[in-house]
Design a protein around this motif. Structure first.
Motif, PDB file in Angstrom:
ATOM      1  N   ARG A 115       0.884  -1.464  -0.125  1.00  0.00           N
ATOM      2  CA  ARG A 115      -0.055   0.201   0.188  1.00  0.00           C
ATOM      3  C   ARG A 115       0.811   1.411   0.160  1.00  0.00           C
ATOM      4  NH1 ARG A 115      -3.232   1.911   5.151  1.00  0.00           N
ATOM      5  NH2 ARG A 115      -3.430   3.915   4.715  1.00  0.00           N
ATOM      6  N   THR A 116       1.840   1.154   0.865  1.00  0.00           N
ATOM      7  CA  THR A 116       2.818   2.595   0.894  1.00  0.00           C
ATOM      8  C   THR A 116       3.614   2.661  -0.473  1.00  0.00           C
ATOM      9  OG1 THR A 116       3.305   1.708   3.242  1.00  0.00           O
ATOM     10  CG2 THR A 116       4.832   3.341   2.268  1.00  0.00           C
ATOM     11  N   THR A 120       1.068   3.672  -3.107  1.00  0.00           N
ATOM     12  CA  THR A 120       0.528   5.023  -3.112  1.00  0.00           C
ATOM     13  C   THR A 120       1.480   6.307  -3.510  1.00  0.00           C
ATOM     14  OG1 THR A 120      -0.641   4.565  -1.124  1.00  0.00           O
ATOM     15  CG2 THR A 120      -0.322   6.845  -1.580  1.00  0.00           C
ATOM     16  N   ALA A 121       2.928   5.667  -3.377  1.00  0.00           N
ATOM     17  CA  ALA A 121       4.213   6.592  -3.873  1.00  0.00           C
ATOM     18  C   ALA A 121       4.190   6.387  -5.298  1.00  0.00           C
ATOM     19  CB  ALA A 121       5.241   6.295  -2.824  1.00  0.00           C
TER      20      ALA A 121
END
Lengths: 288, 121
Positions: free
Chosen positions: B78-79, B82-83
């Motif tokens: 997810r991190t 998102t980036a």
């Protein structure tokens, strides 16, 4: 006849040594002696005392932990909160912060260090506390929600519900980690249930060291006596640990347990042992 | 284009570390210049929790557009997603071989995490 609260934690170190057998038996026995007793199942990851206590549950309340909520209008992604978080529950990206609530311990450091006030406190449900009565005993149990990794907040919420009088029997989780320490730390007496096997002795040692560090008086119940060897009893003698009761290794006790019946109801010898244990802990409670 | 590869050692000849969050090293490789640089991940290896999140932050901070690794869990994914970092899982062999496979177009970005949380513990 109201007396100050006395808390007895039944713990073990090793799993499956008979904590629940002893704790439910002891709670029922003390209640039958006219004590005002509350049984608490602190093994919130796998509470099973209810199988034997057969309580009527009157109420179930949620347990919530604090989690950070970010105002993305205010957040400048400066990274101070991510730096402050000891649990890596926050990821600082170029233009925003991502929060991983299941990693959060609810310490509040992120909102304290935020220079622009972008972090507010939300709540997340991690379990429930069930309360009711089981015969003459008060009954409380914590349940950690499936998929949650941190039992301690549920244990803490459970212990806050202990009535302020009578005797509380705390059925501790296995092991010697945070939820066990939480259960033991405020107890007046720790009853450590151990099997006389090499595994049993190894884990009893760890449990004894933990309890001693917490400064809680302790006694030992030897379960399945007749199996293993004599080293556990030797260890107790060497360390000056009082053996409060000895439960024989008897298939009938295991059969009662497997049917969800308290062994004291079907097994007179077990009932006598629990009777002696109840007398011993009552002595601890009221030193002459 | 900058690529991060999880590695068991600090060299291009080191083997790809199958774990992401608790990988020993990340090799940062620039496919335009062929420059490479090892980044130590002992912080992730020793993290009590959130190793995947912490490692993902490192990869993002280093400006990688691709991550090549063995497995990637949900928080890290997810991190990274998102980036805008593309995640490629199932990579093995040496770090150098992984880079060649990426160049030859053999590797496909994953659509989601391929393992659950705490898989690298």
């Amino acid at each position: 006849m109201t007396r100050p609260l006395f808390r007895i934690a039944v713990a073990s170190g090793k799993g499956g040594t008979g904590k629940t057998t002893v704790a439910t038996g002891l709670a029922a026995e003390l209640a039958s002696r006219g004590e005002k007793v509350t049984y608490l199942d602190c093994d919130v990851e796998a509470p099973n005392g209810h199988i034997f206590m057969r309580p009527g549950i009157e109420e179930s309340r949620p347990v919530e932990v604090a989690v950070p909520l970010f105002d993305n209008e205010k957040c400048t992604a400066c990274g101070e909160c991510c730096e402050a978080c000891r649990y890596n529950a926050l990821a600082c990206l170029k233009d925003r912060v991502l929060a991983f609530h299941e990693l959060c311990h609810g310490c509040g450091a992120c909102s304290m260090v935020c220079p622009v006030g972008a972090v507010s406190e939300g709540a997340r449900k991690v379990g429930t506390i069930d309360s009711g009565t089981a015969g003459a005993c008060g009954f409380l149990q914590g349940n950690l929600s499936v998929g949650e990794a941190m039992p301690t907040p549920v244990v803490r919420a459970l212990l806050r519900r202990i009535p302020d009088e009578g005797i509380a029997v705390l059925d501790a989780p296995p092991g010697a980690s945070c939820p066990v320490v939480e259960t033991l730390r405020s107890s007046d007496l720790a009853v450590l249930v151990a099997e006389p096997t090499p595994f049993g002795l190894n884990d009893l040692r760890i449990a004894v060291e933990t309890v001693r560090k917490l400064g809680v008086p302790l006694g030992v119940v030897v379960n399945r006596s007749g199996t293993g060897d004599g080293r556990l009893v030797d260890y107790c003698e060497r360390e000056g640990l009082e053996i409060l009761a000895v439960i024989p290794d008897d298939r009938k006790i295991a059969e009662a347990y497997a049917r969800g019946v308290m062994p004291a109801h079907t097994h007179p010898e077990f009932a006598r042992v629990i009777g002696r244990l109840a007398a011993a802990v009552t002595r601890e409670k009221e030193p002459a | 284009m900058k690529v991060a590869i999880t590695s068991t050692g600090p060299e291009l000849a080191s083997r790809v570390d199958p774990r992401f969050g608790r990988a020993a090293w990340f090799i940062l490789f620039d496919t335009d210049t062929d420059d490479s640089r090892p980044v130590d991940n002992s912080e992730g290896v020793e993290a009590g929790s959130g190793a995947g999140v912490s490692a993902a932050e490192t990869v993002v901070r280093e400006g990688a557009e691709y991550l090549l690794t063995g497995h990637c869990g949900p928080n890290a994914f997810r991190t990274l997603e998102t980036a805008g970092v593309k995640v490629i899982v199932g990579v093995d062999g040496t770090v150098g071989e992984a880079i060649e496979k990426l160049r030859s177009g053999e590797l496909q970005a994953a659509g989601g995490p391929d393992v659950g949380p705490h898989s690298g513990v």
